[in-house]
Design a protein around this motif. Structure first.
Motif, mmCIF file in Angstrom:
data_model
loop_
_atom_site.group_PDB
_atom_site.id
_atom_site.type_symbol
_atom_site.label_atom_id
_atom_site.label_comp_id
_atom_site.label_asym_id
_atom_site.label_seq_id
_atom_site.Cartn_x
_atom_site.Cartn_y
_atom_site.Cartn_z
ATOM 1 N N GLY A 36 -10.261 14.112 -31.563
ATOM 2 C CA GLY A 36 -11.183 12.969 -31.560
ATOM 3 C C GLY A 36 -11.959 12.905 -30.260
ATOM 4 N N GLY A 94 -14.573 10.700 -29.935
ATOM 5 C CA GLY A 94 -15.362 9.468 -30.016
ATOM 6 C C GLY A 94 -15.400 8.823 -28.643
ATOM 7 N N TRP A 111 -10.794 18.716 -30.327
ATOM 8 C CA TRP A 111 -11.403 18.950 -31.649
ATOM 9 C C TRP A 111 -12.035 17.644 -32.109
ATOM 10 N N MET A 168 -13.473 6.624 -27.207
ATOM 11 C CA MET A 168 -12.182 6.586 -26.521
ATOM 12 C C MET A 168 -11.639 7.998 -26.302
ATOM 13 N N GLY A 169 -11.737 8.844 -27.331
ATOM 14 C CA GLY A 169 -11.236 10.214 -27.207
ATOM 15 C C GLY A 169 -11.919 10.948 -26.061
ATOM 16 N N GLU A 172 -5.739 12.709 -42.610
ATOM 17 C CA GLU A 172 -6.750 13.649 -43.103
ATOM 18 C C GLU A 172 -6.936 14.812 -42.127
ATOM 19 N N ALA A 207 -7.336 -1.163 -23.436
ATOM 20 C CA ALA A 207 -8.421 -0.818 -22.502
ATOM 21 C C ALA A 207 -9.647 -0.465 -23.311
ATOM 22 N N VAL A 208 -10.795 -0.568 -22.687
ATOM 23 C CA VAL A 208 -12.024 -0.047 -23.283
ATOM 24 C C VAL A 208 -12.371 1.237 -22.512
ATOM 25 N N PRO A 209 -13.223 2.102 -23.101
ATOM 26 C CA PRO A 209 -13.422 3.424 -22.487
ATOM 27 C C PRO A 209 -13.723 3.422 -20.977
ATOM 28 N N LEU A 220 -8.339 8.859 -33.292
ATOM 29 C CA LEU A 220 -9.332 8.876 -34.368
ATOM 30 C C LEU A 220 -9.586 7.454 -34.835
#
Ligand code: NDP
Length: 294
Positions: free
Chosen positions: A16, A18, A38, A20-21, A81, A125-127, A73
């Motif tokens: 992930g 995104g 990935w 946060m990832g 998935e 937390a936020v990013p 994710l």
């Protein structure tokens, strides 16, 4: 004793990329970890490749690259998935995807069936708070204590860590309980801003008052915890329920005068009224907790 230098260098995989990832990947890269990443939509991992991450072509390939695998994710279904075709045997799977306690427990059983140790996480937390020491961000962890102990050095890189038990549902439960309390606070702030809205009061002058009042009142959680522990909701009462319910008429009349819907207030006031009607007027508000159990 944990060798933090070694811990800081262990290879890990992040599923992930995104918001946060990607923040997690950057924090681990900055700390010297070899990171394999990935993402379902490959282009989203491009920037991370230029920053030093190895991009895997599939989730299965990413999982094969490191023993420690972090999933971040969208939701629990996307974890199932994404990992459907991966061999998890001997892996340490840390799931930082937000989910419910039941999803955390089911995912732990699912991982165990596939030969992996499992730790669920709830990110508080936020990013921008990730990889920023002093930001106050932390992650609740629950599940395999062995996994947590072994990887605590690496897990502490992006944010603080709080292990809340071996029940894999507890991280999500703590996370969601705090978020739920936060929405109650947001609801109160929305109502307060709506009340002053029609007047010549600047929201930016009002905001510091809200912050200090809510901060002062939030300390009452400690007394509520004492009362819930003893079962005595009449202990150390300062403002009893009967008085508060009588005073709530003023809150409702003020909303009406200001042309503000009371819809965010009335559900809580109705529960307080029920406690008074059931004979608990001399107690604290803590007994409302009992009314919420379905
Ligand atoms: P984003 O929407 O930015 O990213 C979602 C990620 O999930 C993307 O990598 C996306 O891939 C992937 N994804 C979605 N569906 C699937 C699927 N079916 N199969 C595989 N991958 C999928 O969300 P965030 O990164 O912000 O959030 C990730 C997790 O972190 C969430 O559970 C969120 O609740 C939690 N979190 C986020 C916080 C925040 O402030 N952002 C704060 C605390 C927790 P693709 O790029 O292909 O769409």
């Amino acid at each position: 004793m944990t060798d933090t230098t070694t811990a800081a260098r262990i290879p890990l995989t992040v599923l992930g990329a995104g918001a946060m990832g990607a923040a997690l990947v950057r924090a681990w890269l900055a700390a010297g970890h070899p990171v394999t990443v990935w993402n379902r939509t490959p282009a989203r991992a491009d920037a991370l490749a230029t920053e030093g991450a190895t991009v895997a072509a599939s989730a299965a390939e990413a999982v094969a690259a490191s023993r420690l695998v972090i999933a971040c994710l969208l939701d629990d279904a996307s974890v199932g998935e994404a990992l459907g075709g991966a061999d998890l045997t001997g892996r340490d799977l840390v799931n930082l995807t937000t989910g419910t306690p039941a999803e955390g427990r089911a995912r732990a059983a699912w991982a165990a069936e596939r030969g992996a140790r499992f730790l669920d996480g709830g990110v508080m937390a936020v990013p921008p708070m990730i990889g920023a020491p002093g930001s106050g961000g932390y992650v609740f962890y629950s599940g395999s204590a062995e996994l947590f102990d072994e990887h605590r050095g690496a897990l502490a890189v992006p944010a603080g860590t709080r292990f809340v038990g071996t029940d894999p549902g507890f991280a999500a439960l703590h996370d969601v309980a705090l978020l739920s309390a936060m929405y109650g606070m947001f609801a109160g702030m929305a109502h307060a801003f709506a009340l002053i809205g029609p007047e010549d009061i600047a929201p930016k002058d009002f905001a510091p008052l809200l912050v200090s009042w809510l901060g002062a009142m939030s300390g009452s959680a400690h007394k509520a915890a004492d009362q819930l522990t003893s079962g005595d909701y009449g202990k150390d009462v300062v403002s009893n329920l009967a008085m508060q319910v009588a005073g709530s008429a003023t809150l409702l009349r003020t909303a009406e005068e200001q042309g503000v819907s009371p819809e965010l207030l009335t559900p809580y006031l109705a529960l307080m009224e029920r406690r008074v009607a059931e004979g608990h007027g001399a107690e604290d508000t803590t007994g409302v907790v009992e009314l919420l159990a379905l």
